[in-house]
Motif scaffolding. Structure first.
Motif, PDB file in Angstrom:
ATOM      1  N   LYS A   1     -47.810  37.793  12.410  1.00  0.00           N
ATOM      2  CA  LYS A   1     -47.067  36.438  12.157  1.00  0.00           C
ATOM      3  C   LYS A   1     -46.493  35.781  13.203  1.00  0.00           C
ATOM      4  O   LYS A   1     -46.050  34.562  13.150  1.00  0.00           O
ATOM      5  CB  LYS A   1     -45.981  36.904  11.181  1.00  0.00           C
ATOM      6  CG  LYS A   1     -46.806  37.384   9.745  1.00  0.00           C
ATOM      7  CD  LYS A   1     -45.571  38.105   8.811  1.00  0.00           C
ATOM      8  CE  LYS A   1     -46.333  38.426   7.575  1.00  0.00           C
ATOM      9  NZ  LYS A   1     -45.351  39.222   6.597  1.00  0.00           N
ATOM     10  N   VAL A   2     -46.012  36.644  14.199  1.00  0.00           N
ATOM     11  CA  VAL A   2     -45.393  35.856  15.436  1.00  0.00           C
ATOM     12  C   VAL A   2     -45.978  36.359  16.775  1.00  0.00           C
ATOM     13  O   VAL A   2     -46.863  37.427  16.747  1.00  0.00           O
ATOM     14  CB  VAL A   2     -43.808  36.409  15.501  1.00  0.00           C
ATOM     15  CG1 VAL A   2     -42.935  35.770  14.159  1.00  0.00           C
ATOM     16  CG2 VAL A   2     -43.621  37.882  15.754  1.00  0.00           C
ATOM     17  N   ASP A   3     -45.577  35.732  17.881  1.00  0.00           N
ATOM     18  CA  ASP A   3     -46.274  36.275  19.155  1.00  0.00           C
ATOM     19  C   ASP A   3     -44.991  36.824  19.994  1.00  0.00           C
ATOM     20  O   ASP A   3     -43.929  36.227  20.077  1.00  0.00           O
ATOM     21  CB  ASP A   3     -46.649  35.129  20.040  1.00  0.00           C
ATOM     22  CG  ASP A   3     -48.109  34.417  19.391  1.00  0.00           C
ATOM     23  OD1 ASP A   3     -48.742  35.321  18.708  1.00  0.00           O
ATOM     24  OD2 ASP A   3     -48.479  33.443  19.837  1.00  0.00           O
ATOM     25  N   PHE A   4     -45.263  38.136  20.476  1.00  0.00           N
ATOM     26  CA  PHE A   4     -44.001  38.789  21.143  1.00  0.00           C
ATOM     27  C   PHE A   4     -44.226  38.694  22.754  1.00  0.00           C
ATOM     28  O   PHE A   4     -45.626  38.640  23.195  1.00  0.00           O
ATOM     29  CB  PHE A   4     -44.353  40.487  20.716  1.00  0.00           C
ATOM     30  CG  PHE A   4     -43.606  40.716  19.703  1.00  0.00           C
ATOM     31  CD1 PHE A   4     -42.170  40.697  19.560  1.00  0.00           C
ATOM     32  CD2 PHE A   4     -44.448  40.774  18.485  1.00  0.00           C
ATOM     33  CE1 PHE A   4     -41.619  41.083  18.373  1.00  0.00           C
ATOM     34  CE2 PHE A   4     -43.568  41.203  17.273  1.00  0.00           C
ATOM     35  CZ  PHE A   4     -42.208  41.338  17.106  1.00  0.00           C
ATOM     36  N   ALA A   5     -43.422  38.350  23.494  1.00  0.00           N
ATOM     37  CA  ALA A   5     -43.358  38.283  24.975  1.00  0.00           C
ATOM     38  C   ALA A   5     -43.188  39.817  25.430  1.00  0.00           C
ATOM     39  O   ALA A   5     -43.210  40.575  24.343  1.00  0.00           O
ATOM     40  CB  ALA A   5     -41.942  37.549  25.226  1.00  0.00           C
ATOM     41  N   ASN A   6     -43.161  40.072  26.639  1.00  0.00           N
ATOM     42  CA  ASN A   6     -43.220  41.345  27.273  1.00  0.00           C
ATOM     43  C   ASN A   6     -41.557  41.868  26.721  1.00  0.00           C
ATOM     44  O   ASN A   6     -40.775  41.235  26.720  1.00  0.00           O
ATOM     45  CB  ASN A   6     -43.266  41.157  28.627  1.00  0.00           C
ATOM     46  CG  ASN A   6     -44.811  40.888  29.067  1.00  0.00           C
ATOM     47  OD1 ASN A   6     -45.537  41.340  28.318  1.00  0.00           O
ATOM     48  ND2 ASN A   6     -44.732  40.139  30.223  1.00  0.00           N
ATOM     49  N   PRO A   7     -41.671  43.231  26.606  1.00  0.00           N
ATOM     50  CA  PRO A   7     -40.408  43.793  26.395  1.00  0.00           C
ATOM     51  C   PRO A   7     -39.342  43.786  27.455  1.00  0.00           C
ATOM     52  O   PRO A   7     -39.517  43.564  28.704  1.00  0.00           O
ATOM     53  CB  PRO A   7     -40.640  45.305  25.813  1.00  0.00           C
ATOM     54  CG  PRO A   7     -42.040  45.431  27.069  1.00  0.00           C
ATOM     55  CD  PRO A   7     -42.751  44.253  27.130  1.00  0.00           C
ATOM     56  N   TYR A   8     -38.066  44.122  26.743  1.00  0.00           N
ATOM     57  CA  TYR A   8     -37.007  44.371  27.815  1.00  0.00           C
ATOM     58  C   TYR A   8     -36.324  45.524  27.578  1.00  0.00           C
ATOM     59  O   TYR A   8     -35.230  45.846  27.927  1.00  0.00           O
ATOM     60  CB  TYR A   8     -36.047  43.189  27.752  1.00  0.00           C
ATOM     61  CG  TYR A   8     -35.222  42.769  26.460  1.00  0.00           C
ATOM     62  CD1 TYR A   8     -34.333  43.261  25.810  1.00  0.00           C
ATOM     63  CD2 TYR A   8     -35.874  41.684  25.607  1.00  0.00           C
ATOM     64  CE1 TYR A   8     -33.745  42.926  24.825  1.00  0.00           C
ATOM     65  CE2 TYR A   8     -35.591  41.407  24.379  1.00  0.00           C
ATOM     66  CZ  TYR A   8     -34.205  41.927  24.153  1.00  0.00           C
ATOM     67  OH  TYR A   8     -33.967  41.635  22.801  1.00  0.00           O
ATOM     68  N   MET A   9     -36.698  46.228  26.313  1.00  0.00           N
ATOM     69  CA  MET A   9     -35.817  47.432  26.044  1.00  0.00           C
ATOM     70  C   MET A   9     -36.854  48.411  25.317  1.00  0.00           C
ATOM     71  O   MET A   9     -37.945  48.007  24.673  1.00  0.00           O
ATOM     72  CB  MET A   9     -34.950  47.106  25.183  1.00  0.00           C
ATOM     73  CG  MET A   9     -33.990  48.378  24.695  1.00  0.00           C
ATOM     74  SD  MET A   9     -32.397  47.743  23.944  1.00  0.00           S
ATOM     75  CE  MET A   9     -31.284  49.439  24.380  1.00  0.00           C
TER      76      MET A   9
ATOM     77  N   ALA B   1     -39.535  37.245  20.557  1.00  0.00           N
ATOM     78  CA  ALA B   1     -40.618  36.594  19.819  1.00  0.00           C
ATOM     79  C   ALA B   1     -40.231  35.143  19.593  1.00  0.00           C
ATOM     80  O   ALA B   1     -39.267  34.717  19.598  1.00  0.00           O
ATOM     81  CB  ALA B   1     -40.689  37.248  18.483  1.00  0.00           C
ATOM     82  N   VAL B   2     -41.712  34.412  19.554  1.00  0.00           N
ATOM     83  CA  VAL B   2     -41.871  33.120  19.479  1.00  0.00           C
ATOM     84  C   VAL B   2     -42.948  32.898  18.228  1.00  0.00           C
ATOM     85  O   VAL B   2     -43.370  33.648  17.824  1.00  0.00           O
ATOM     86  CB  VAL B   2     -42.208  32.123  20.535  1.00  0.00           C
ATOM     87  CG1 VAL B   2     -41.238  32.637  21.954  1.00  0.00           C
ATOM     88  CG2 VAL B   2     -43.650  32.754  21.004  1.00  0.00           C
ATOM     89  N   ALA B   3     -42.865  31.638  17.804  1.00  0.00           N
ATOM     90  CA  ALA B   3     -43.750  31.253  16.765  1.00  0.00           C
ATOM     91  C   ALA B   3     -45.088  31.367  17.038  1.00  0.00           C
ATOM     92  O   ALA B   3     -45.706  31.428  18.102  1.00  0.00           O
ATOM     93  CB  ALA B   3     -43.367  29.566  16.144  1.00  0.00           C
ATOM     94  N   LYS B   4     -45.951  31.749  15.927  1.00  0.00           N
ATOM     95  CA  LYS B   4     -47.336  32.127  16.375  1.00  0.00           C
ATOM     96  C   LYS B   4     -48.018  31.007  16.956  1.00  0.00           C
ATOM     97  O   LYS B   4     -47.964  29.622  16.331  1.00  0.00           O
ATOM     98  CB  LYS B   4     -48.192  32.418  14.903  1.00  0.00           C
ATOM     99  CG  LYS B   4     -49.544  33.130  15.277  1.00  0.00           C
ATOM    100  CD  LYS B   4     -49.079  34.539  15.894  1.00  0.00           C
ATOM    101  CE  LYS B   4     -50.599  35.152  15.611  1.00  0.00           C
ATOM    102  NZ  LYS B   4     -50.330  36.653  16.500  1.00  0.00           N
TER     103      LYS B   4
END
Length: 292
Positions: A129-137, A239-242
């Protein structure tokens, strides 16, 4: 007369055709223009508006909360302000939009925010449903319960009338629904509600991210994180919009750049050390968007 009718009919047909074409053009616009049908704002739109809208929690210290002066504070907020500074030249150009756990996806889908940074755990279901960027935690699940009646194994929750407290829309809710359908869940929208429910003995324990539970237990005598980690390791990411690849790429490049100055370590030091101490830094921090 007939010629006049034919001419009028032709004009009407042409008008309807033009209206239809205009409608198709508007429906196909998804890059954040002013057509009203935008799915997300482009970086150009964000700069033009002079602000970036970032969804954060209001009630989840030390990650996102509103202090006594009405200001947004916390680990997620600290990083979000730096995003605004580097994108727009001023950290004050971030507009914090308060969300709860269950509304995070919906706020992106409805273009109410540009980025979600509300302690958002990456899951396969959410990736649809969404696009995740790279993690920070990074983190795991944990369970907190009263010192007087500690829950030390998940098996203790099975086959009884006692209830496990969870927040709606969290990975903890999904995990227990899928893997332990026989365990009764007591669900709430707000994080403040789940802790009140534990204090009021409406449930015997809370399941949530261990990071939050450790912090809460330290601040609330009489409760302990009786199961500190289970369910494997997860990551927290913006996360950002798909389909918003432009903003996604910007965030990933930003995290890589910030990694060169150990910025997320500094964010931990300034917002989380007082809660967790120095000993949890390497267990929790992801620097430069890359999990070690």
């Amino acid at each position: 007369m007939r010629k006049g009718m034919k001419f009028t009919t032709l004009l009407l047909a042409l008008s309807l055709l033009l209206i239809g074409l205009a409608g198709c053009a508007g429906a196909g616009n998804t890059n954040g223009s002013s057509s009203g049908s935008a799915k997300f704002a482009s970086i150009e739109d964000i700069k033009k508006n002079g602000k970036i809208r970032i969804g954060v929690f209001a009630d989840k210290p030390p990650f996102g909360y509103v202090d006594s002066e009405g200001k947004n504070q916390g680990f997620d907020v600290y990083i979000a302000k730096r995003f605004a500074k580097d994108l727009l030249g001023d950290e004050s150009k971030v507009e914090f939009v308060l969300v709860d756990a269950a509304s995070r996806v919906a706020y992106l889908e409805s273009n109410k925010v540009d980025i979600i940074m509300a302690n958002f755990t990456v899951t396969d279901e959410r990736k649809e449903k969404v696009d995740f960027a790279n993690p920070y935690m990074k983190l795991s699940f944990g369970i907190v319960s009263p010192d007087s009646a500690p829950i030390t194994t998940i098996d203790q929750l099975k086959g009884s009338d006692q209830k496990l407290i969870v927040a709606k829309g969290t990975t903890a809710e999904t995990y227990f629904t899928k893997n332990y359908p026989d365990i009764k869940l007591l669900k709430f929208d707000q994080y403040t509600e789940i802790f009140s429910a534990l204090k009021d003995k409406r449930g015997v324990a809370i399941a949530n991210d261990n990071t939050e539970l450790i912090a809460w237990a330290k601040a609330n005598p009489g409760f302990t994180v009786s199961i500190p980690a289970f369910g494997g390791q997860d990551t927290i990411a913006p996360a950002v919009a798909k389909g918003n690849k432009e903003l996604l790429d910007w965030i990933n490049n930003e995290l890589a750049t910030l990694g060169k100055e150990n910025f997320v370590h500094q964010a931990y030091k300034d917002t989380l050390t007082s809660v967790y101490g120095e000993g949890f830094t390497d267990q929790l921090v992801v620097e430069g968007g890359k999990v070690n």
